[in-house]
Design an enzyme around this catalytic site. Structure first.
Site, PDB file in Angstrom:
ATOM      1  N   ARG A   1       0.822  -1.219   0.000  1.00 56.07           N
ATOM      2  CA  ARG A   1       0.000   0.000   0.000  1.00 56.07           C
ATOM      3  C   ARG A   1       0.854   1.265   0.000  1.00 56.07           C
ATOM      4  NH1 ARG A   1      -5.536  -1.646   3.211  1.00 56.07           N
ATOM      5  NH2 ARG A   1      -5.148  -3.855   3.284  1.00 56.07           N
TER       6      ARG A   1
ATOM      7  N   ASP B   1      -3.018 -16.389  -1.996  1.00 57.41           N
ATOM      8  CA  ASP B   1      -3.448 -15.796  -3.272  1.00 57.41           C
ATOM      9  C   ASP B   1      -2.353 -15.094  -4.079  1.00 57.41           C
ATOM     10  OD1 ASP B   1      -3.350 -13.908  -1.217  1.00 57.41           O
ATOM     11  OD2 ASP B   1      -5.306 -13.029  -1.593  1.00 57.41           O
TER      12      ASP B   1
ATOM     13  N   THR C   1      -0.178  -5.860  -6.214  1.00 59.28           N
ATOM     14  CA  THR C   1      -1.414  -6.488  -5.727  1.00 59.28           C
ATOM     15  C   THR C   1      -2.347  -5.492  -5.033  1.00 59.28           C
ATOM     16  OG1 THR C   1      -2.291  -8.449  -4.609  1.00 59.28           O
ATOM     17  CG2 THR C   1      -0.503  -7.273  -3.484  1.00 59.28           C
TER      18      THR C   1
HETATM   19  C1  DMJ Z   1      -5.667  -5.798  -0.872  1.00 56.07           C
HETATM   20  O1  DMJ Z   1      -4.944  -5.282   0.159  1.00 56.07           O
HETATM   21  C2  DMJ Z   1      -4.793  -6.536  -1.838  1.00 56.07           C
HETATM   22  O2  DMJ Z   1      -5.450  -6.656  -3.063  1.00 56.07           O
HETATM   23  C3  DMJ Z   1      -4.374  -7.887  -1.343  1.00 56.07           C
HETATM   24  O3  DMJ Z   1      -3.667  -8.598  -2.307  1.00 56.07           O
HETATM   25  C4  DMJ Z   1      -5.587  -8.690  -0.961  1.00 56.07           C
HETATM   26  N1  DMJ Z   1      -6.435  -7.981  -0.045  1.00 56.07           N
HETATM   27  C5  DMJ Z   1      -6.781  -6.620  -0.327  1.00 56.07           C
HETATM   28  C6  DMJ Z   1      -8.019  -6.435  -1.171  1.00 56.07           C
HETATM   29  O4  DMJ Z   1      -8.988  -7.351  -1.037  1.00 56.07           O
END
Ligand code: DMJ
Length: 536
Positions: free
Chosen positions: A171, A300, A524
């Site tokens: 983030r 994931d 991500t």
């Molecule tokens: C986000 O912080 C990122 O996409 C992470 O990979 C998974 N969880 C959240 C969104 O759902």
């Protein structure tokens, strides 16, 4: 004498011209007489052709055949025509979310829109940083200007706080790096260097598998209080950001520590056809709690980052590609199933050899990742699978009373099931997550099939209907099955601005050069980073 039948024939023909109307009884008798006049062969032929026509008629009428096979209709989208207003509507949603954040949570981590307050996680203005590049992409210049002023004047990482290595990397470091690339403003690069350097103590472990938490003020790191394990997805989904930091700073240490993690995991025992367990020990570097394999929480983005690192590095790092391809085969072999009655393709989980038809909403990143791989030359059947899974993720929304997906669903697999998807009471919440709209964006970019935009539009409408808070902001909800009282949770996650609204905007934008997927790879948390050797 004429045989009886011939007399009848004449009289029918003649009488028929005058007495046809309304005399039903007479009509029935005359047809019956006609029928009896035919030879047995003629009658058999007529019967055979009628039966054949009946069967063909039924078979070519899909609704009827589906019912005969015991299938139900899947809900489909309402026909809507794309309009440029959709783009403006996403900007409007962003402005509304931003208003809530600005009025009640400015400079804090997350907005609590119902109580008009905020919550603190790391105390680093998380939502503001996560949203920077979204504002730039949406051309929200005023909002970007005020956020930048806060970063320049207020943002400091010299604080005695524990931060989660993964969350702050994707983030904060990711957000600052992408904003630097989009704007060219070195303010963001300097901040990125600062946080990147402060996160490095996490890697000082006996195994070099990083700890989950770092105190960025003290320069110390530690695992959670109850374990010396780290989460596999967390230690394998920080690579794009640290590699990019090394490239920009010409300091190899950042790339070195995260590459070491990938190399260790590549060699580890305990995978199932390329699928990884959810935990890894920071002392001995081995997988722990083995036997559970999922594409959802805790695993994931391991799969996502295998592919994306390969793309980021110019498709040269074969080990990453091999691990990715093997894992996708592992998914097909162990986790892929079809639901009943409608045959939706879904990705379940394996727990100690037992298949469980459970799928997290988090798994909905996979259609987008598969499509991205196919776009980069990986097998075409990855794209076929992406499309099937995309439909499933959409159904996870459209089959709920609010049109919003729950956090977790269970698929029915047994013949005789009346519906494909079940939701347990504890799994009915929606956190404004991005994965489905993220995948819709990729699928639309690569196929230009308008249904993906329509699906995204429906989802946006339902966010507006059930999660928008009038005084500003959007809220997570507890119950996607109760449109009368979805039960607000009083929290707007930073990824709603960082990811969900950004992917919706890009989905509705006609400009494929706006963050071209041949020049950028999204981390991500939806922060675009340049593909190396490209002409960005
Ligand atoms: C986000 O912080 C990122 O996409 C992470 O990979 C998974 N969880 C959240 C969104 O759902």
């Amino acid at each position: 004498m004429h045989p009886q039948s011939q007399q009848d024939y004449v009289s029918i023909s003649f009488a028929g011209q005058g007495c046809y109307n309304n005399n039903k009884k007479w009509r029935r008798q005359s047809w019956w007489r006609k029928w009896k006049q035919l030879s047995r062969l003629q009658r058999s032929l007529i019967l055979f052709i009628s039966v054949l026509l009946f069967i063909c008629g039924i078979a070519s009428y899909p609704t009827v055949t589906e019912q005969l096979r015991g299938k139900e209709h899947l809900p489909t989208h309402q026909e809507t025509t794309f309009s440029k207003d959709w783009l403006e509507e996403v900007r409007e949603a962003f402005r509304h979310a931003w208003k809530g954040y600005k009025d009640f949570a400015w400079g804090h981590d997350e907005l609590r829109p119902m109580s008009k307050s905020y919550s603190e996680w790391f105390g680093l203005g998380l939502t503001l940083i996560d949203a920077l590049d979204t504002m730039w992409i949406m051309e929200l210049k005023e909002e970007f200007k005020e956020a930048k002023a806060w970063v320049a004047a207020e943002l400091t990482f010299n604080k005695n706080v524990d931060v989660n290595l993964f969350e702050s990397t994707i983030r904060i470091l990711g957000g600052l790096l992408s904003t630097y690339h989009l704007t060219g403003d070195t303010l963001f690069l300097d901040k990125a260097k600062d946080i990147g350097f402060r996160l490095m103590p996490a890697f000082k472990t006996p195994s070099k598998i990083p700890y989950s938490d770092v105190n960025i003020g003290k320069g110390t790191a530690h695992p959670p209080r109850w374990t010396s394990d780290s989460t596999v997805a967390e230690v394998t989904s920080i690579q794009l950001e640290f590699r990019e930091l090394s490239r920009l700073t010409q300091e190899p240490q950042y790339e070195a520590v995260v590459t070491d993690v990938m190399k260790q995991i590549h060699k580890l025992e305990g995978k199932l056809d390329g699928l990884v367990p959810m935990f890894i020990n920071t002392n001995n570097g081995q997988f722990t709690h083995q036997g559970i394999y999922t594409l959802g929480a805790r695993a994931d983005s391991y799969y996502e980052y295998l592919l994306k690192q390969w793309i980021q590095g110019g498709k040269k790092e074969n080990q990453l590609l091999e691990d990715y391809l093997q894992a996708i085969e592992g998914v097909k072999k162990n986790l892929l199933q079809k639901s009943s009655p409608n045959g939706l393709t879904f990705v379940g989980e394996v727990s100690h050899g037992q298949f469980s038809p459970k799928m997290d909403h988090l798994v909905c990143f996979l259609p987008g990742t598969l499509a991205l791989g196919a776009h980069n030359g990986l097998p075409a059947d990855h794209m076929d699978l992406a499309k099937e899974l995309m439909e499933t993720c959409y159904q996870m929304y459209v089959q709920m009373e609010t049109g919003l997906s729950p956090e977790i669903v269970h698929f029915n697999m047994y013949q005789g099931s009346t519906r494909d998807i079940d939701v347990k009471l504890a799994d009915r919440h929606n956190l404004l997550r991005p994965e489905t709209v993220e995948s819709l964006f990729y699928l639309y970019r690569f196929t230009k099939d308008h249904k993906y935009r329509n699906w995204g539009w429906e989802i946006l409408q339902n966010f507006n209907k059930y999660t928008k808070v009038s005084s500003g902001g959007y809220t997570s909800i507890n119950n996607v099955r109760d449109p009368d009282y979805p039960s607000p949770r009083d929290k707007m996650e930073s990824f709603f601005l960082g990811e969900t609204l950004k992917y919706l905007y890009l989905l509705f934008s006609d400009n494929s050069n706006l963050i071209s997927l041949d020049k950028y790879v999204f981390n991500t948390e939806a922060h675009p980073l340049p593909i190396w050797l490209s002409t960005v």
